[in-house]
Design a protein around this motif. Structure first.
Motif, PDB file in Angstrom:
ATOM      1  N   ILE A  99     -26.970  23.281  -1.141  1.00 35.15           N
ATOM      2  CA  ILE A  99     -27.968  22.237  -0.939  1.00 35.15           C
ATOM      3  C   ILE A  99     -28.878  22.674   0.200  1.00 35.15           C
ATOM      4  O   ILE A  99     -28.427  22.836   1.341  1.00 35.15           O
ATOM      5  CB  ILE A  99     -27.305  20.883  -0.613  1.00 35.15           C
ATOM      6  N   THR A 100     -30.141  22.897  -0.103  1.00 39.10           N
ATOM      7  CA  THR A 100     -31.099  23.384   0.885  1.00 39.10           C
ATOM      8  C   THR A 100     -31.767  22.202   1.572  1.00 39.10           C
ATOM      9  O   THR A 100     -32.249  21.277   0.919  1.00 39.10           O
ATOM     10  CB  THR A 100     -32.165  24.265   0.216  1.00 39.10           C
ATOM     11  N   MET A 101     -31.801  22.252   2.901  1.00 41.46           N
ATOM     12  CA  MET A 101     -32.425  21.202   3.700  1.00 41.46           C
ATOM     13  C   MET A 101     -33.366  21.861   4.693  1.00 41.46           C
ATOM     14  O   MET A 101     -32.970  22.776   5.417  1.00 41.46           O
ATOM     15  CB  MET A 101     -31.367  20.370   4.423  1.00 41.46           C
ATOM     16  N   TYR A 102     -34.617  21.399   4.734  1.00 47.20           N
ATOM     17  CA  TYR A 102     -35.645  22.011   5.563  1.00 47.20           C
ATOM     18  C   TYR A 102     -35.702  21.344   6.933  1.00 47.20           C
ATOM     19  O   TYR A 102     -35.609  20.120   7.052  1.00 47.20           O
ATOM     20  CB  TYR A 102     -37.001  21.929   4.869  1.00 47.20           C
TER      21      TYR A 102
ATOM     22  N   LEU B 297     -42.048  16.112  -6.657  1.00 50.30           N
ATOM     23  CA  LEU B 297     -42.577  17.080  -5.700  1.00 50.30           C
ATOM     24  C   LEU B 297     -41.702  18.322  -5.753  1.00 50.30           C
ATOM     25  O   LEU B 297     -40.580  18.328  -5.237  1.00 50.30           O
ATOM     26  CB  LEU B 297     -42.596  16.479  -4.289  1.00 50.30           C
ATOM     27  N   ARG B 298     -42.231  19.368  -6.383  1.00 47.15           N
ATOM     28  CA  ARG B 298     -41.424  20.559  -6.573  1.00 47.15           C
ATOM     29  C   ARG B 298     -41.276  21.361  -5.288  1.00 47.15           C
ATOM     30  O   ARG B 298     -40.300  22.066  -5.105  1.00 47.15           O
ATOM     31  CB  ARG B 298     -42.025  21.424  -7.683  1.00 47.15           C
ATOM     32  N   ASN B 299     -42.251  21.272  -4.406  1.00 44.93           N
ATOM     33  CA  ASN B 299     -42.143  21.947  -3.111  1.00 44.93           C
ATOM     34  C   ASN B 299     -41.536  20.970  -2.107  1.00 44.93           C
ATOM     35  O   ASN B 299     -42.237  20.205  -1.447  1.00 44.93           O
ATOM     36  CB  ASN B 299     -43.521  22.422  -2.636  1.00 44.93           C
ATOM     37  N   ARG B 300     -40.220  20.994  -2.012  1.00 44.62           N
ATOM     38  CA  ARG B 300     -39.532  20.038  -1.144  1.00 44.62           C
ATOM     39  C   ARG B 300     -39.808  20.282   0.326  1.00 44.62           C
ATOM     40  O   ARG B 300     -39.595  19.399   1.159  1.00 44.62           O
ATOM     41  CB  ARG B 300     -38.034  20.083  -1.423  1.00 44.62           C
ATOM     42  N   PHE B 301     -40.273  21.467   0.647  1.00 42.77           N
ATOM     43  CA  PHE B 301     -40.603  21.787   2.035  1.00 42.77           C
ATOM     44  C   PHE B 301     -41.672  20.842   2.588  1.00 42.77           C
ATOM     45  O   PHE B 301     -41.676  20.517   3.771  1.00 42.77           O
ATOM     46  CB  PHE B 301     -41.079  23.240   2.114  1.00 42.77           C
ATOM     47  N   GLU B 302     -42.548  20.371   1.734  1.00 44.42           N
ATOM     48  CA  GLU B 302     -43.635  19.507   2.177  1.00 44.42           C
ATOM     49  C   GLU B 302     -43.135  18.150   2.664  1.00 44.42           C
ATOM     50  O   GLU B 302     -43.868  17.428   3.343  1.00 44.42           O
ATOM     51  CB  GLU B 302     -44.626  19.299   1.030  1.00 44.42           C
ATOM     52  N   SER B 303     -41.904  17.787   2.338  1.00 44.83           N
ATOM     53  CA  SER B 303     -41.370  16.477   2.719  1.00 44.83           C
ATOM     54  C   SER B 303     -40.533  16.511   3.986  1.00 44.83           C
ATOM     55  O   SER B 303     -39.942  15.500   4.358  1.00 44.83           O
ATOM     56  CB  SER B 303     -40.531  15.913   1.568  1.00 44.83           C
ATOM     57  N   LYS B 304     -40.486  17.678   4.646  1.00 43.95           N
ATOM     58  CA  LYS B 304     -39.572  17.819   5.779  1.00 43.95           C
ATOM     59  C   LYS B 304     -39.962  16.939   6.966  1.00 43.95           C
ATOM     60  O   LYS B 304     -39.102  16.534   7.758  1.00 43.95           O
ATOM     61  CB  LYS B 304     -39.488  19.280   6.228  1.00 43.95           C
ATOM     62  N   ASP B 305     -41.262  16.630   7.119  1.00 41.81           N
ATOM     63  CA  ASP B 305     -41.710  15.826   8.256  1.00 41.81           C
ATOM     64  C   ASP B 305     -42.053  14.392   7.869  1.00 41.81           C
ATOM     65  O   ASP B 305     -42.587  13.646   8.686  1.00 41.81           O
ATOM     66  CB  ASP B 305     -42.946  16.477   8.896  1.00 41.81           C
ATOM     67  N   ARG B 306     -41.720  14.012   6.663  1.00 41.91           N
ATOM     68  CA  ARG B 306     -42.079  12.663   6.211  1.00 41.91           C
ATOM     69  C   ARG B 306     -41.160  11.631   6.863  1.00 41.91           C
ATOM     70  O   ARG B 306     -39.954  11.845   7.010  1.00 41.91           O
ATOM     71  CB  ARG B 306     -41.982  12.603   4.693  1.00 41.91           C
ATOM     72  N   GLU B 307     -41.717  10.508   7.248  1.00 42.53           N
ATOM     73  CA  GLU B 307     -40.941   9.436   7.863  1.00 42.53           C
ATOM     74  C   GLU B 307     -40.471   8.478   6.777  1.00 42.53           C
ATOM     75  O   GLU B 307     -41.235   8.112   5.873  1.00 42.53           O
ATOM     76  CB  GLU B 307     -41.783   8.680   8.888  1.00 42.53           C
TER      77      GLU B 307
END
Length: 845
Positions: free
Chosen positions: A144-147, A666-676
């Motif tokens: 499980i990858t977590m950014y 959202l296929r690029n999950r990296f973009e959600s790393k800073d979402r509140e």
């Protein structure tokens, strides 16, 4: 000879058949285990395939950019090589300026090398954020990858501390009446004593306050009050630890005034659990009789004050439901249960048993309870609805033969109830109270068993389980539907304690008030007041309720059911204002967006259904459907702006959805790393990664909830524990406070609207625990995380132009080491690209 052979072969066949029939269940269970393992493997393969397809799609989008950067990097390298060759030619042709040119070449090479390093770093920076700035955790072999969010600058130096808050048990909702007997007593202090889960509750009826005895490690099963009306004995079941190993049951004797444990009896002696306990009364409570839940239901007598076992004997292989000493003679003990009444005599450290003879009377399937009359007779209540009066009689020599001793036989049979007689109680003047099962009646009998008064408790509370006398007129009644009633024959009865009667899963807290809702497999939806500790109202649905959520305006609450159906209830009118269905599988999560304009419904059919919400939460229209999970939805949360959803599934996926753009994955999950996120209840995510223990199974954590202050997170685990962590807790082995009280898997946890209390809900124990949050204020944790980083600013590169010379990257030694490690990663990446695109490599030569 032939006969013997035939007999021998027949016995052999019989033996073989017995062996095969014995092995069959083992083979069947083994096949079931293998089938389950194969199903788990198939689920894992499906999820891995879904992951691979998403990554391939993402890589397809990035390949053109990678080619451009690779070609640009190789062209730059060719330029450097040409410069070096020109320098070498000029050095060979001009001997007089050899030393000066070599110095210039060295200077140029050094400068260009720096330029190359900077160019490589700038090329790989986007890809490092995709590959280097992530953490992988594994659950059942699934990566499980977590950014890592941008505000965490040095993950390795993050320090995980205990939260500044702690929990204290404030209130216990519920009572265990569905499967336990003789578990409700009234103390001289005005407190009712009863138990549920692992807690013995002392509820002061007039003051409406609770105290709790919390020294048990698993479910309490039985209770007895000492003749002094102060000391209490409580026995528990064995239970198992988190590895499935059985724990040892015991009995605690404790002081009801101070809640101090006085003695622990039987640790290592009892098996499976303690089914019944009783204090002796004729000798001021010196002895304690215990019957355990082993196959033989061992009966033992203890001098509890000295922790000495006086005697022990096998009781019976049938279920034992009650035991007690004779009020006039400690040496006489009675026990009853399935199809038996035993009269025990203790002499010289041994126990002898005499069975009650039913004779001409029908033998009941169960003898459920008994009391001692003031005349010394034993009165039993049974499953046939009769009260039997037992007494000693001379031996029947004709039937039993010479030398037969006196026996205990039925002297009188009294028809008492329709259905079973669940409980009996002796009043001070010798009168008797009996409680019925099927007829739900409480009957007041005279000392000679003449009925005098009766009343019937409401059907919604179930049958009468136990009765406690308050003052000769007022009574406390425990029921089979886990309620405690208070009242009289003339005025009727009202509930002072209520609870669920089956496994619970749904829990939601009101957004502005100290109100919470629970629902479960008993089809009840209950709304509770956390301040008054009372049930405000309850309604029964047609199906089991498994999840719920209040709308942000607090006017309505949505409840997800076990068939794909979900209903919306008005809190004021208690009426169903909306009734819809999504799929035909159970729903697992309901969640409103922060502004209440959307409702997300997570289902076991792998979809998340999104609805537009209008008219203050009373009208719902389908907006879209989130499709992409390869297993059932377990948890989800909305972003703070109400545009995105984060979801978890049964195969440990973390997916993100752009709801505003049409429920797009959202296929690029990296973009959600800073979402509140407006709430945090997903059990998988970077900010809560530390709540998982090493080697955890994916089902070890059932639920979690971040506080509204964002300073702590509560966790409900599968081992009867509630944990409190600091938030965020993104590192493994994060410390936590651990709280016991539940006797079953904890299914859900939620903070109240102002974080003053935490609510936790047990599954099979049907218990709701309300914890008071105490401790330091919140809001300091983000500063702590920032100060724990060795970098005071985010990673950056200062670009300094120097007279049209190549740009130079300037950074500190620590940052340079970090960048060097990134360069090594990029080299590996280049090798991969060279393998993927050999034509680009050949063209650049």
């Amino acid at each position: 000879m032939s006969t013997e052979c035939i007999c021998g072969s027949g016995s052999l066949d019989l033996w073989l058949w017995a062996q095969s029939s014995t092995e069959f269940p083992d083979r069947l269970s083994l096949m079931e285990v293998r089938l389950q393992a194969q199903e788990d493997e198939i689920t894992l393969l499906k999820s891995s395939l879904a992951d691979a397809l998403r990554k391939l799609h993402l890589h397809d989008q990035q390949i053109p950019l990678l080619k451009q950067q690779l070609i640009a990097g190789k062209r730059f390298v060719k330029g450097i090589i040409r410069v070096r060759r020109n320098s070498e030619k000029s050095r060979d042709s001009q001997d007089k300026t050899k030393q000066r040119l070599s110095k210039k070449a060295a200077s140029s090479t050094n400068l260009l090398t720096r330029h190359l390093h900077f160019h490589i770093f700038m090329c790989i920076l986007p890809f490092i954020l995709l590959t280097g700035q992530s953490i992988k955790m594994f659950i059942r072999g699934r990566p499980i990858t977590m950014y890592i969010p941008s505000n965490i600058l040095n993950y390795e130096e993050l320090r995980m501390d205990l939260p500044s808050q702690k929990l204290d048990l404030d209130w216990v909702y519920g009572y265990r009446g569905r499967d336990c007997r003789a578990n409700l007593y009234l103390l001289p202090s005005g407190e009712a004593v009863y138990f549920i889960a692992c807690v013995v509750v002392l509820y002061h009826i007039s003051n409406q306050t609770q105290r709790h005895y919390q020294k048990h490690t698993d479910c309490v099963r039985c209770l007895a009050i000492h003749p002094d009306k102060v000391r209490v004995a409580s026995g528990q079941t064995a239970g198992v630890d988190k590895d499935g190993k059985p724990l040892q049951p015991f009995v605690h004797i404790w002081d009801s005034k101070t809640l101090v444990t006085l003695q622990q009896i039987g640790l290592g002696t009892f098996e499976r659990g303690v089914g019944a306990v009783a204090f002796s009364s004729s000798d001021a409570g010196t002895f304690l009789c215990v019957i355990d839940d082993s196959n033989e239901h061992m009966l033992s007598v203890w001098d509890w004050n000295k922790n000495i076992k006086h005697t022990e004997v096998k009781s019976t292989n049938e279920a034992v439901l009650a035991v007690d000493f004779s009020p006039t003679d400690t040496n006489n003990i009675i026990s009853c249960g399935k199809s038996h009444v035993y009269f025990w005599t203790m002499s010289a450290g041994t126990l002898t048993k005499k069975q009650g003879i039913f004779g001409k009377y029908k033998k009941p399937k169960f003898v459920l309870c008994f009391v001692f009359s003031l005349t010394g007779d034993v009165l039993t209540g049974d499953s046939e609805g009769n009260i039997l009066t037992w007494g000693k009689s001379a031996a029947d020599i004709k039937t039993l033969g010479k030398g037969a001793k006196e026996t205990f036989q039925i002297m009188k049979q009294t028809r008492a109830h329709e259905g079973s007689v669940f409980t009996m109680c002796i009043l001070q003047g010798g009168a008797i109270l009996s409680g019925g099962g099927k007829d739900r009646k409480i009957i007041h009998w005279s000392a000679d068993l003449a009925p005098e008064r009766e009343c019937e408790i409401p059907e919604k509370f179930g049958a009468v389980r136990t009765i406690a006398d308050v003052d000769g007129e007022e009574l406390l009644v425990g029921t089979t539907r886990n309620a405690i009633l208070r009242g009289t024959f003339s005025d009727g009865f009202v509930a002072i304690v209520q609870g669920h009667v089956d496994e619970m899963w749904g829990l939601a807290t009101h957004p502005t008030q100290n109100i919470f809702l629970t629902c479960g497999n008993d089809r009840q939806v209950c709304v509770w007041n956390a301040e008054d500790h009372k049930l405000d109202w309850c309604t029964t649905l047609e199906e089991s309720g498994l999840c719920a959520d209040f709308s942000p305006n607090g006017a309505v609450v949505s409840v997800g059911l076990s068939t794909g159906r979900w209903v919306v209830l008005d809190l004021q009118t208690k009426e169903v204002v909306s009734d819809l269905t999504d799929g035909n599988e159970q729903l697992s999560v309901m969640r409103y967006s922060p502004d209440g304009s959307f409702l997300a419904v997570g289902s076991h059919d792998n979809f998340i259904y999104i609805y537009n919400v209008t008219e203050g939460g009373r009208r719902y229209t389908r907006f879209g459907k989130c499709t992409g999970h390869s297993s059932f939805i377990t948890h989800l949360d909305w972003s703070k702006d109400g545009k995105y959803v984060m979801s978890n599934s049964g195969d440990y996926e973390i997916l993100y959805w752009d709801v505003a753009s049409g429920c797009k994955l959202l296929r690029n999950r990296f973009e959600s790393k800073d979402r509140e996120w407006a709430s945090y209840t997903c059990v998988l995510g970077f900010h809560v990664m530390g709540v998982w223990l090493e080697g955890s199974d994916g089902t070890d954590i059932n639920a979690l909830c971040r506080s509204h202050s964002k300073s702590m997170v509560a966790v409900a685990d599968d081992f009867c524990k509630v944990h409190l962590f600091q938030y965020p807790c993104p590192k493994p082995k994060a410390p936590s406070y651990k709280y016991e009280g539940h006797g079953s898997h904890v299914t859900n946890v939620r903070f109240t609207h102002n974080d003053s209390h935490l609510l936790s809900m047990g599954g099979k124990d049907t218990c709701i625990l309300q914890w008071r949050v105490k401790g330091a204020g919140t809001g300091d944790h983000k500063e702590h995380l920032a100060s724990s980083s060795s970098w005071d600013k985010p990673l950056h590169i200062n670009v300094v132009p120097q007279n049209d010379s190549p740009t130079v990257a300037c950074f500190s030694l620590e940052k340079y080491r970090f960048i060097s490690s990134l360069v090594n990663v990029y080299r590996d990446y280049l090798r991969t690209l060279k393998f993927l695109f050999p034509e680009s490599s050949s063209n650049s030569k």
